[in-house]
Design a protein around this motif. Structure first.
Motif, mmCIF file in Angstrom:
data_model
loop_
_atom_site.group_PDB
_atom_site.id
_atom_site.type_symbol
_atom_site.label_atom_id
_atom_site.label_comp_id
_atom_site.label_asym_id
_atom_site.label_seq_id
_atom_site.Cartn_x
_atom_site.Cartn_y
_atom_site.Cartn_z
ATOM 1 N N ASP A 49 28.233 39.869 47.022
ATOM 2 C CA ASP A 49 27.602 41.193 47.039
ATOM 3 C C ASP A 49 28.632 42.308 47.078
ATOM 4 O OD1 ASP A 49 25.138 39.968 46.993
ATOM 5 O OD2 ASP A 49 24.846 40.065 49.194
ATOM 6 N N LEU A 50 29.714 42.105 47.848
ATOM 7 C CA LEU A 50 30.758 43.122 47.932
ATOM 8 C C LEU A 50 31.451 43.315 46.591
ATOM 9 C CD1 LEU A 50 32.449 45.046 49.665
ATOM 10 C CD2 LEU A 50 33.943 43.115 50.222
ATOM 11 N N THR A 51 31.721 42.242 45.913
ATOM 12 C CA THR A 51 32.384 42.332 44.601
ATOM 13 C C THR A 51 31.455 42.978 43.581
ATOM 14 O OG1 THR A 51 33.598 40.305 45.144
ATOM 15 C CG2 THR A 51 33.605 41.020 42.843
ATOM 16 N N ALA A 52 30.168 42.614 43.662
ATOM 17 C CA ALA A 52 29.207 43.199 42.714
ATOM 18 C C ALA A 52 29.075 44.708 42.941
ATOM 19 C CB ALA A 52 27.853 42.509 42.880
ATOM 20 N N ASP A 53 29.019 45.148 44.158
ATOM 21 C CA ASP A 53 28.929 46.579 44.457
ATOM 22 C C ASP A 53 30.156 47.318 43.963
ATOM 23 O OD1 ASP A 53 26.495 46.132 45.627
ATOM 24 O OD2 ASP A 53 27.261 46.093 47.695
ATOM 25 N N MET A 54 31.352 46.714 44.156
ATOM 26 C CA MET A 54 32.587 47.355 43.706
ATOM 27 C C MET A 54 32.634 47.432 42.182
ATOM 28 S SD MET A 54 36.490 46.404 44.735
ATOM 29 C CE MET A 54 36.119 46.752 46.434
ATOM 30 N N LEU A 55 32.093 46.393 41.528
ATOM 31 C CA LEU A 55 32.084 46.387 40.067
ATOM 32 C C LEU A 55 31.183 47.501 39.550
ATOM 33 C CD1 LEU A 55 32.859 45.015 37.363
ATOM 34 C CD2 LEU A 55 30.885 43.508 37.682
ATOM 35 N N VAL A 56 30.028 47.696 40.142
ATOM 36 C CA VAL A 56 29.091 48.728 39.699
ATOM 37 C C VAL A 56 29.635 50.120 40.014
ATOM 38 C CG1 VAL A 56 26.781 49.700 40.036
ATOM 39 C CG2 VAL A 56 27.099 47.220 39.876
ATOM 40 N N ARG A 57 30.263 50.241 41.182
ATOM 41 C CA ARG A 57 30.683 51.571 41.635
ATOM 42 C C ARG A 57 32.026 51.982 41.036
ATOM 43 N NH1 ARG A 57 30.815 50.468 46.502
ATOM 44 N NH2 ARG A 57 33.066 50.240 46.770
ATOM 45 N N ASP A 58 32.996 51.066 40.987
ATOM 46 C CA ASP A 58 34.369 51.442 40.603
ATOM 47 C C ASP A 58 34.782 50.885 39.250
ATOM 48 O OD1 ASP A 58 34.587 52.740 43.049
ATOM 49 O OD2 ASP A 58 35.306 50.896 44.052
ATOM 50 N N GLY A 59 34.019 49.978 38.695
ATOM 51 C CA GLY A 59 34.346 49.443 37.391
ATOM 52 C C GLY A 59 35.004 48.077 37.482
ATOM 53 N N ALA A 60 35.130 47.466 36.299
ATOM 54 C CA ALA A 60 35.641 46.094 36.211
ATOM 55 C C ALA A 60 37.093 46.011 36.640
ATOM 56 C CB ALA A 60 35.479 45.542 34.798
ATOM 57 N N ALA A 62 38.757 47.838 38.857
ATOM 58 C CA ALA A 62 38.891 47.899 40.312
ATOM 59 C C ALA A 62 38.438 46.599 40.962
ATOM 60 C CB ALA A 62 38.089 49.073 40.857
ATOM 61 N N ALA A 63 37.334 46.023 40.414
ATOM 62 C CA ALA A 63 36.843 44.749 40.983
ATOM 63 C C ALA A 63 37.857 43.635 40.762
ATOM 64 C CB ALA A 63 35.504 44.375 40.369
ATOM 65 N N SER A 64 38.465 43.600 39.545
ATOM 66 C CA SER A 64 39.464 42.562 39.281
ATOM 67 C C SER A 64 40.688 42.757 40.170
ATOM 68 C CB SER A 64 39.859 42.585 37.805
ATOM 69 O OG SER A 64 38.745 42.318 36.985
ATOM 70 N N HIS A 65 41.069 44.043 40.367
ATOM 71 C CA HIS A 65 42.198 44.300 41.253
ATOM 72 C C HIS A 65 41.890 43.854 42.688
ATOM 73 C CE1 HIS A 65 45.759 46.253 42.810
ATOM 74 N NE2 HIS A 65 44.986 46.908 43.713
ATOM 75 N N PHE A 66 40.649 44.088 43.125
ATOM 76 C CA PHE A 66 40.240 43.658 44.481
ATOM 77 C C PHE A 66 40.336 42.141 44.629
ATOM 78 C CE2 PHE A 66 36.675 41.963 46.968
ATOM 79 C CZ PHE A 66 37.033 42.392 48.240
ATOM 80 N N VAL A 67 39.862 41.451 43.603
ATOM 81 C CA VAL A 67 39.917 39.977 43.668
ATOM 82 C C VAL A 67 41.356 39.490 43.675
ATOM 83 C CG1 VAL A 67 39.349 37.849 42.429
ATOM 84 C CG2 VAL A 67 37.658 39.689 42.598
ATOM 85 N N GLY A 68 42.220 40.162 42.880
ATOM 86 C CA GLY A 68 43.606 39.696 42.788
ATOM 87 C C GLY A 68 44.382 39.877 44.075
ATOM 88 N N ILE A 69 44.227 41.057 44.714
ATOM 89 C CA ILE A 69 45.043 41.304 45.907
ATOM 90 C C ILE A 69 44.500 40.570 47.141
ATOM 91 C CG2 ILE A 69 45.792 43.539 45.038
ATOM 92 C CD1 ILE A 69 43.765 44.871 46.884
ATOM 93 N N ASN A 70 43.261 40.121 47.085
ATOM 94 C CA ASN A 70 42.678 39.405 48.242
ATOM 95 C C ASN A 70 42.442 37.922 47.951
ATOM 96 O OD1 ASN A 70 42.032 41.694 50.242
ATOM 97 N ND2 ASN A 70 41.107 42.441 48.324
ATOM 98 N N ALA A 71 43.213 37.397 47.011
ATOM 99 C CA ALA A 71 42.988 35.993 46.614
ATOM 100 C C ALA A 71 43.218 35.015 47.775
ATOM 101 C CB ALA A 71 43.904 35.639 45.436
ATOM 102 N N GLU A 72 44.156 35.381 48.675
ATOM 103 C CA GLU A 72 44.480 34.463 49.766
ATOM 104 C C GLU A 72 43.428 34.466 50.874
ATOM 105 O OE1 GLU A 72 48.336 35.334 51.207
ATOM 106 O OE2 GLU A 72 49.352 34.767 49.359
ATOM 107 N N THR A 73 42.735 35.615 51.007
ATOM 108 C CA THR A 73 41.762 35.708 52.091
ATOM 109 C C THR A 73 40.340 35.417 51.633
ATOM 110 O OG1 THR A 73 41.541 38.080 51.703
ATOM 111 C CG2 THR A 73 43.173 37.371 53.334
ATOM 112 N N LEU A 74 40.059 35.642 50.340
ATOM 113 C CA LEU A 74 38.718 35.380 49.834
ATOM 114 C C LEU A 74 38.528 33.897 49.616
ATOM 115 C CD1 LEU A 74 38.365 38.282 47.219
ATOM 116 C CD2 LEU A 74 37.322 38.124 49.500
ATOM 117 N N PRO A 75 37.294 33.438 49.616
ATOM 118 C CA PRO A 75 37.045 32.017 49.314
ATOM 119 C C PRO A 75 37.591 31.676 47.936
ATOM 120 C CG PRO A 75 35.074 33.026 50.229
ATOM 121 C CD PRO A 75 36.037 34.145 49.968
ATOM 122 N N PRO A 76 38.170 30.497 47.774
ATOM 123 C CA PRO A 76 38.742 30.127 46.479
ATOM 124 C C PRO A 76 37.646 29.962 45.409
ATOM 125 C CG PRO A 76 38.729 28.244 47.984
ATOM 126 C CD PRO A 76 38.336 29.433 48.779
ATOM 127 N N GLY A 77 38.010 30.327 44.157
ATOM 128 C CA GLY A 77 37.083 30.148 43.031
ATOM 129 C C GLY A 77 36.330 31.394 42.617
#
Length: 429
Positions: A49-60, A62-77
């Motif tokens: 839900d957090l990623t989906a909200d960021m994608l709608v609000r900030d664009g693809a 920003a969402a990809s950047h969020f996933v990349g910088i938090n890869a170690e803390t987010l669930p894998p996959g």
């Protein structure tokens, strides 16, 4: 209730109680803790839900950047991808994916479920595993508790089979107080008795050999004298006759003792005999022989005591005691004989005025070929009192020696009116 039963009952009961308690405790722990699967599922939904909200609000981007910088803390996959079908965004969200329209494109955010090993997976099997472990431990303890004494008993029986009568197992039962321990001590008692019998047998062989050697040596000496001096034929023949008579007497006494010992389980050939009359006959013969040493004997004992006995054995028993007193009493002394007849038992006492024996020898003089340390050799082979004890005890009676205050030695015989099982007389007093 036997102690061994209560030990088994306690062990099994405690095992079951501990098992049930452990199961209840584990079930409570499992039910009280938050389930890992629900916790993981909630975390995954939050990330989607957090990623989906960021994608709608900030664009693809920003969402990809969020996933990349938090890869170690987010669930894998966690992935963000465009879908070719623009109408796909019309579908509902799923547990592991979100379809989000943004910037005129339909994006798919997916986070697949990762296989995890949690307490919930093994929860149903924990009670059974606990029961298995508890049963294994209790079975091992019970098997060890039972098998250890059996192994000791087997080792003991094996030792007895190989002639090691000094082997003992009672000291290996430390801490046990049950029927198995009693069995171990019974085994030790049996082994000790077998050892005593073996020692007695060896001592008997040695003593018989020693006693036979003396007359045989004298016979050989007489034969040697005859060869050197044929003129001494008469005197040597007389000596040889005496030695042969001694050998015959010795062999007869040994055979009598062996027959009494070996036939202890055989029934007696009883007949009705007046034991007091039999004793008076023996006293009359002994008084005639004692005249040579100027020894007086009580020659008449009053009363009647008819008993069911084997006459020959009782005659030998009484004669041995009286003649033993005549041999060892001092010259110019007196031998006293007393009788006390009761309803079912006759007590005979024979006391001499000889040197007596040491207090520690009162039991040893009833062993074959045993004499007191200070006894003067007056013939005989030390078998008389042994035969007397065996004969009286076969009838269920008792024989014991004592030291009178006036000196000498007193032998007391207790004879029942009817024979009792062999050895039972020793329980009466």
């Amino acid at each position: 209730m036997p102690r061994l039963f209560w030990k088994f009952f306690s062990i099994i009961w405690l095992t079951m109680a501990v098992t049930v308690g452990a199961i209840i405790l584990l079930v409570n722990i499992i039910e009280g803790a938050p389930f890992a699967r629900e916790r993981e599922e909630g975390r995954r939904m939050i990330v989607l839900d957090l990623t989906a909200d960021m994608l709608v609000r900030d664009g693809a981007a920003a969402a990809s950047h969020f996933v990349g910088i938090n890869a170690e803390t987010l669930p894998p996959g966690l992935t963000i991808s465009k879908t070719e079908n623009a109408d796909a965004c019309a579908g509902s969200k799923t547990a592991d994916a979100r379809l989000v329209p943004a910037e005129g494109v339909c994006y798919r955010i997916s986070l697949p479920v990762q296989p995890t090993f949690t307490m919930e997976n093994i929860g149903p099997f924990i009670p059974w595993f606990t029961i298995l472990v508890a049963s294994t431990i209790s079975a091992w303890a019970l098997a060890r508790y039972l098998i250890r004494p059996v192994v000791h008993l087997r080792d003991g029986l094996s030792a007895l089979a190989h002639g090691r009568f000094d082997f003992r197992i009672g000291d290996k039962m430390a801490g046990r107080k049950d029927e198995v321990t009693a069995l171990a001590y019974d085994f030790d008692a049996s082994a000790a008795r077998l050892q005593e019998l073996q020692d007695a047998q060896q001592r008997l062989f040695h003593d018989v050999s020693h006693e036979l050697r003396s007359p045989l040596s004298r016979l050989q000496a007489a034969v040697g004298v005859l060869r050197q001096s044929p003129a001494k034929l008469g005197s040597m023949l007389d000596r040889m006759d005496r030695e042969v008579e001694r050998l015959d007497t010795l062999v007869g006494e040994v055979l009598t003792l062996a027959r009494l010992t070996a036939g202890s389980s055989l029934p007696l050939k009883t007949q009705t005999v007046d034991v007091i009359e039999l004793l008076n006959e023996i006293l009359g013969d002994a008084a005639f022989e004692a005249q040579a040493r100027e020894v007086s004997i009580t020659t008449s004992v009053d009363g009647i005591f008819r008993a069911e006995v084997e006459g020959e054995l009782i005659y030998r028993a009484l004669e041995n005691v009286v003649r033993n007193a005549v041999k060892h009493t001092a010259e110019h002394s007196h031998i006293s004989v007393s009788c006390e007849a009761m309803a079912d038992r006759l007590t005979i006492g024979v006391a001499d005025q000889g040197p007596g024996v040491g207090r520690d020898e009162l039991e040893r003089i009833f062993q074959p070929f045993s004499r007191g340390r200070d006894a003067v050799s007056r013939g005989g082979y030390g078998l008389g009192l042994a035969i007397t004890r065996q004969a009286i005890e076969r009838h269920g009676g008792r024989v014991h020696a004592s030291l009178p205050a006036a000196g000498g030695l007193a032998i007391t015989l207790e004879l029942p009116r009817r024979p009792t099982p062999y050895g039972a007389g020793g329980d009466e007093s």
